[in-house]
Design an enzyme around this catalytic site. Structure first.
Site, short mmCIF file in Angstrom:
data_model
loop_
_atom_site.label_atom_id
_atom_site.label_comp_id
_atom_site.label_asym_id
_atom_site.label_seq_id
_atom_site.Cartn_x
_atom_site.Cartn_y
_atom_site.Cartn_z
N SER A 60 99.84 39.27 54.27
CA SER A 60 100.93 38.34 54.52
C SER A 60 100.43 36.90 54.56
O SER A 60 99.27 36.62 54.86
CB SER A 60 101.62 38.66 55.85
OG SER A 60 102.07 39.99 55.86
N1 SAH Z 1 100.39 42.88 57.82
C1 SAH Z 1 99.81 43.28 56.57
C2 SAH Z 1 100.91 43.38 55.53
C3 SAH Z 1 100.58 44.29 54.44
S1 SAH Z 1 101.91 44.56 53.29
C4 SAH Z 1 98.75 42.27 56.14
O1 SAH Z 1 98.88 41.10 56.49
O2 SAH Z 1 97.83 42.64 55.43
C5 SAH Z 1 102.81 45.85 54.09
C6 SAH Z 1 102.08 47.13 54.37
O3 SAH Z 1 103.04 48.06 54.84
C7 SAH Z 1 101.41 47.76 53.15
O4 SAH Z 1 100.08 48.01 53.44
C8 SAH Z 1 102.20 49.06 52.96
O5 SAH Z 1 101.41 50.13 52.48
C9 SAH Z 1 102.70 49.34 54.36
N2 SAH Z 1 103.86 50.21 54.44
C10 SAH Z 1 104.96 50.22 53.65
N3 SAH Z 1 105.81 51.18 54.04
C11 SAH Z 1 105.24 51.80 55.10
C12 SAH Z 1 105.62 52.88 55.94
N4 SAH Z 1 106.77 53.54 55.78
N5 SAH Z 1 104.77 53.24 56.94
C13 SAH Z 1 103.59 52.60 57.13
N6 SAH Z 1 103.19 51.58 56.37
C14 SAH Z 1 103.98 51.18 55.37
#
Ligand code: SAH
Length: 211
Positions: A60
């Site tokens: 993010s």
């Molecule tokens: N806060 C993280 C954001 C990563 S993007 C950062 O700054 O790196 C969002 C993440 O949510 C991804 O890694 C994706 O795999 C995860 N995600 C999406 N749907 C999900 C679910 N149902 N359960 C758990 N994780 C999920």
């Protein structure tokens, strides 16, 4: 690239975007975002932008991490926070420096493995991880006084509302092509208050897990 000046510039930018909590700005300055990103992109780590982390996912944007953290913590300190979507672990690491314990779930196993290694490098010991579909939350550890979701569902998952403590706060992006960041507060057992904060762009919340 990871110099103090570069990091101060990021913090200055966050201030200009109305992030006002000094505690959060300090944590944003001191968290080594470059270790959460592939080496090929690490020269861009302190730009205020989302970057790819593989598996079609992104780390993010620092502004969004700071903003969601500020909204989550605005009513006072938190003990138990649940995060859906560990991803790179950057948001998790920021939170872990500001609350007692973070429980974070991720559906893509290799991302979780890398994130765990980064927490170890940083010496963060108050983070608990689970490889699961976060739409279900983490029922055995509920209730949480804060829940933060870093991927966008079309609708707020019922299970997450159930796992909020009374007085607890849920910060979540909701929507498909048009997404809005929402703050949902559980006022009583039955009553929830929703506030729309701003337009955002997150990857979608997906169901199921990836090994
Ligand atoms: N806060 C993280 C954001 C990563 S993007 C950062 O700054 O790196 C969002 C993440 O949510 C991804 O890694 C994706 O795999 C995860 N995600 C999406 N749907 C999900 C679910 N149902 N359960 C758990 N994780 C999920």
């Amino acid at each position: 690239m990871t110099s103090r000046r570069t990091r101060e510039r990021l913090v200055q930018r966050l201030r200009e975007q109305n992030i006002s909590s000094q505690a959060i700005l300090d944590v944003m300055r001191d968290t080594p975002r470059h270790i959460f990103i592939d080496e090929a992109l690490s020269h861009r780590a302190y730009e205020d932008t989302a970057l790819p982390i593989g598996f079609n996912q992104t780390i993010s944007q620092p502004y969004i991490v700071a903003k969601m953290t500020e909204v989550l913590l605005a009513a006072g300190p938190l003990k138990q926070v649940l995060e859906i979507g560990t991803g790179s672990g950057y948001q998790t690491a920021v939170l872990a420096q500001l609350v007692e314990s973070v429980y974070s779930v991720e559906r893509i196993k290799p991302l979780q493995v890398r994130a765990r290694e980064r927490f170890r490098q940083m010496g963060l010991r108050n983070i608990h991880l689970q490889h699961t579909d976060g739409g279900m939350g983490w029922p055995t550890m509920a209730p949480f006084d804060g829940i933060i979701v870093t991927a966008a569902p079309d609708q707020v998952p019922e299970e997450l509302l159930n796992q909020l403590a009374i007085g607890g706060r849920l910060v979540i992006p909701v929507g498909d092509s048009q997404q809005q960041l929402q703050l949902i507060t559980r006022e009583t057992e039955e009553r929830y208050e929703t506030r729309i904060l701003e337009n955002v762009k997150f990857v979608p919340l997906l169901s199921g897990t990836v090994r």
